[in-house]
Design a protein around this motif. Structure first.
Motif, short mmCIF file in Angstrom:
data_model
loop_
_atom_site.label_atom_id
_atom_site.label_comp_id
_atom_site.label_asym_id
_atom_site.label_seq_id
_atom_site.Cartn_x
_atom_site.Cartn_y
_atom_site.Cartn_z
N ILE A 139 0.81 -1.21 0.00
CA ILE A 139 0.00 0.00 0.00
C ILE A 139 0.85 1.28 0.00
N LYS A 140 0.23 2.33 -0.52
CA LYS A 140 0.85 3.66 -0.53
C LYS A 140 0.04 4.56 0.39
N LEU A 141 0.71 5.26 1.27
CA LEU A 141 0.04 6.10 2.26
C LEU A 141 0.12 7.58 1.87
N TYR A 142 -0.89 8.31 2.31
CA TYR A 142 -0.92 9.75 2.12
C TYR A 142 -0.82 10.42 3.49
N ALA A 143 0.31 11.07 3.75
CA ALA A 143 0.50 11.75 5.04
C ALA A 143 -0.36 13.01 5.06
N GLU A 144 -1.39 13.00 5.90
CA GLU A 144 -2.41 14.04 5.89
C GLU A 144 -1.93 15.25 6.69
N THR A 145 -2.00 16.43 6.10
CA THR A 145 -1.52 17.64 6.77
C THR A 145 -2.61 18.69 6.95
N LYS A 146 -3.86 18.30 6.71
CA LYS A 146 -4.96 19.25 6.96
C LYS A 146 -5.92 18.66 8.00
N TYR A 147 -6.34 17.44 7.75
CA TYR A 147 -7.28 16.79 8.67
C TYR A 147 -6.52 15.97 9.70
N ILE A 148 -7.15 15.79 10.85
CA ILE A 148 -6.58 14.90 11.87
C ILE A 148 -7.58 13.79 12.19
N ARG A 149 -7.06 12.69 12.72
CA ARG A 149 -7.92 11.62 13.22
C ARG A 149 -8.26 11.89 14.67
N ALA A 150 -7.27 12.31 15.44
CA ALA A 150 -7.46 12.46 16.89
C ALA A 150 -6.33 13.31 17.45
N ALA A 151 -6.61 13.93 18.61
CA ALA A 151 -5.58 14.64 19.36
C ALA A 151 -5.64 14.17 20.80
N GLU A 152 -4.52 14.31 21.50
CA GLU A 152 -4.49 13.94 22.90
C GLU A 152 -5.60 14.67 23.65
N LYS A 184 -7.59 18.55 30.61
CA LYS A 184 -7.14 17.19 30.26
C LYS A 184 -7.81 16.73 28.97
N TYR A 185 -9.14 16.84 28.95
CA TYR A 185 -9.89 16.40 27.78
C TYR A 185 -10.12 17.56 26.82
N ILE A 186 -10.29 17.23 25.55
CA ILE A 186 -10.65 18.24 24.56
C ILE A 186 -11.97 17.87 23.89
N ARG A 187 -12.65 18.87 23.36
CA ARG A 187 -13.83 18.63 22.54
C ARG A 187 -13.41 18.40 21.08
N ALA A 188 -12.48 19.22 20.62
CA ALA A 188 -12.12 19.17 19.21
C ALA A 188 -10.80 19.90 19.00
N ALA A 189 -10.11 19.53 17.92
CA ALA A 189 -8.91 20.25 17.50
C ALA A 189 -9.06 20.59 16.03
N GLU A 190 -8.34 21.61 15.62
CA GLU A 190 -8.38 22.01 14.21
C GLU A 190 -8.00 20.81 13.33
N GLY A 191 -8.74 20.61 12.25
CA GLY A 191 -8.48 19.46 11.38
C GLY A 191 -9.39 18.29 11.72
N GLY A 192 -10.03 18.36 12.88
CA GLY A 192 -10.99 17.33 13.29
C GLY A 192 -12.40 17.70 12.86
N THR A 193 -13.40 17.30 13.64
CA THR A 193 -14.78 17.49 13.22
C THR A 193 -15.52 18.52 14.07
N GLY A 194 -14.77 19.36 14.81
CA GLY A 194 -15.40 20.30 15.74
C GLY A 194 -16.31 21.32 15.10
#
Lengths: 352, 352
Positions: free
Chosen positions: A173-186, B180-190
């Motif tokens: 597979i070939k991956l696309y390193a995403e620089t606009k959207y995120i999946r999740a943040a801490e 500690k917790y977040i609702r959303a980050a830029e690039g997510g679905t907030g």
């Protein structure tokens, strides 16, 4: 502890209609489902009943506020035709980890495993026999209470459905390193197996595919440099003989395949580092010739070998061959099929 | 354009059973629902039919991968008893903004408004007459396709249900600034009104409540300092005579009450700045006596006056009175009730 599971059998099985050499992936379901309702603060009598439509109130909270979590796992058969589960207690634990994060009730872990065993035993005729094939199991929980308002629901369904799956197509597979959207943040829900994480990934994955890539390589929300996951898989890199995988930072799913792969690699004498990894480091390793392999790991696909990573206008070459990835995949499939020694007692028979 | 909406009336209405002075909030639903299915790449014939359970496949993708979005709005009556909607075209637009982010099909905006008008016209007897009360409307869309696998679904339901709501209890609220917790980050679905955003907020809100606070004040995912939203509302601060509200940064919902409040404030001669705001700045303004008011804005609550903000071990005093907040609330309620001039043509009659 043995639970009282109330069983209603389907009057006839649809398994005879299935061509095991040509299974419509993701849309074929077995005859029964396991279902247990949470009402009045307690899980009620669990049932196995014919798979069918579930009457759902249009205000069911899962459809509005997304309290929905799931697990994914596979049942296989050994040479004697005996159905086996792969580390089911790990999925039971992770479901409850997800439940806590999402404000949902925990499901009894022994009943989770017992329900799985019972339904797989009943549906054993649906397990595809070919190595690399499996009966995919989908335990999930969602809020059923009809209510308009933002709070945890007071009623839920826990359900297990099963779907036979042939071997996944395993092209590199070939991956696309995403620089606009995120999946999740801490601080978010990335370490829970929550429905919303997947919804967030759908559009970015479509964009990556439209650009000719197979999956998204998810980067961190702050710098878009630290590597998180690939598609719905964890990721491993082999650099200069040593394996590296991103450490669980609160935004990354604690994959059961991930932890099994770490054990297999260590069993085979490889060092595995769990630490933050920057895309910059992967670029540098590719440039200086020390990047030897990379693969994604997950229940659905198993091991997905990575050919290249696209990042902005660059393409980072990873590798054209994955001998260690192949060894890991063969080991997992061999243990699942009862052909290789199960050193760590991962496989669990569904019969008592 | 007029759409053909297929109507099946309930044989009898439950409205006579409702005590309008004691409405069970969030759990009372009107007699009918508007429902339209997306199949084979197109929205099918829209229907209004008796509200009832919807047969749902256990593999319906919304329950697993969270493709689910919603809108919230209110219908009120004017002195003549004529039902009115508040800026429904804004909700239609935002639903489609959410749909695009979540990889879901857009719903025709004219049909969205027409369906709302038609169902509110039919359910006009359910609209509570008291000022501050309303018939809450919940348009929503979710993935119905039974499929195990991560991609956009190919079938959806768009539904509108309605629930009468008395005036919200309007005590001054105390916020808990979450670190500690977040609702959303830029690039997510907030910035989308996606189910998963709400699920993410449930547990943190429970924690805030257990500490004696009413709602979470959401901070940014990077520094936990920039203010995003409060609970499910946007937030406004009055500092030294001027209003400030966080700018739409990609993680904040573009509230329809938010934009209406900006207009009302400007109509009343206040300057409103939309820009990033740090909690540090609010602390400083509280300390030096320039923090005059703060309130949350949203469809469900209207305007929620803020008393104080807890942050770690500190409590930031906001204000004990909210004269401008009260003026804004009275203006919105007055316009909704047809008692004040509707300068900006926000109110839309449901009859042609």
């Amino acid at each position: 502890m043995t639970h009282n599971i109330h069983i209603t059998k389907a009057t006839e099985s649809n398994v005879s209609k299935l061509d095991f050499n040509n299974i419509p992936l993701g849309r074929t379901f077995t005859d029964h489902m396991f279902i247990c309702s949470y009402e009045d603060g307690a899980w009620q009598t669990p049932k196995i009943q014919p798979l069918g439509m579930i009457p759902t109130h249009p205000a069911a909270m899962a459809l509005h506020y997304g309290q929905a979590i799931f697990e994914g796992m596979k049942a296989t058969v050994n040479a004697a035709g005996e159905p086996l589960l792969f580390r089911p207690e790990q999925n039971a634990k992770r479901l409850n980890f997800s439940a806590r994060r999402m404000g949902m009730p925990e499901f009894p872990e022994d009943l989770f495993v017992e329900g799985l065993k019972k339904i797989v035993d009943m549906e054993r005729g649906w397990i595809p026999p070919q190595e690399g094939s499996a009966l995919y199991l989908r335990p999930f929980m969602y809020a059923t209470e009809p209510f308009i308002g933002m709070r945890a629901a007071t009623s839920y369904h826990f359900i297990i459905i099963a779907s036979p799956a042939g071997p996944f197509f395993t092209k590199r597979i070939k991956l696309y390193a995403e620089t606009k959207y995120i999946r999740a943040a801490e601080g978010g829900t990335g370490e829970a197996k929550a429905a919303g994480n997947y919804a967030a990934a759908i559009r970015p994955t479509e964009i990556a595919k439209s650009k000719g890539f197979d999956q998204v390589l998810w980067l961190d929300a702050h710098e878009f440099n630290f590597i998180q996951e690939v598609g719905t898989m964890n990721i491993f890199f082999k650099i200069n003989g040593k394996f590296i995988t991103p450490s669980l930072d609160g935004a990354i799913l604690d994959g059961i395949t991930r932890k099994s792969v770490i054990t297999i690699l260590e069993d085979n004498g490889y060092e595995v580092e769990q630490r933050p990894i920057k895309l910059d480091e992967i670029k540098e390793a590719s440039a200086n010739g020390t990047l030897e392999e990379a693969f994604g790991t997950g229940t659905a696909v198993g091991i997905a070998m990575i050919q290249a990573i696209g990042h902005k206008d660059e393409e980072i070459h990873v590798s054209d061959e994955s001998p260690v990835g192949q060894m890991v995949m063969d080991t997992i499939n061999g243990v699942r099929a009862g052909k290789l020694e199960d050193k760590h007692n991962w496989m669990v028979s569904v019969v008592a």
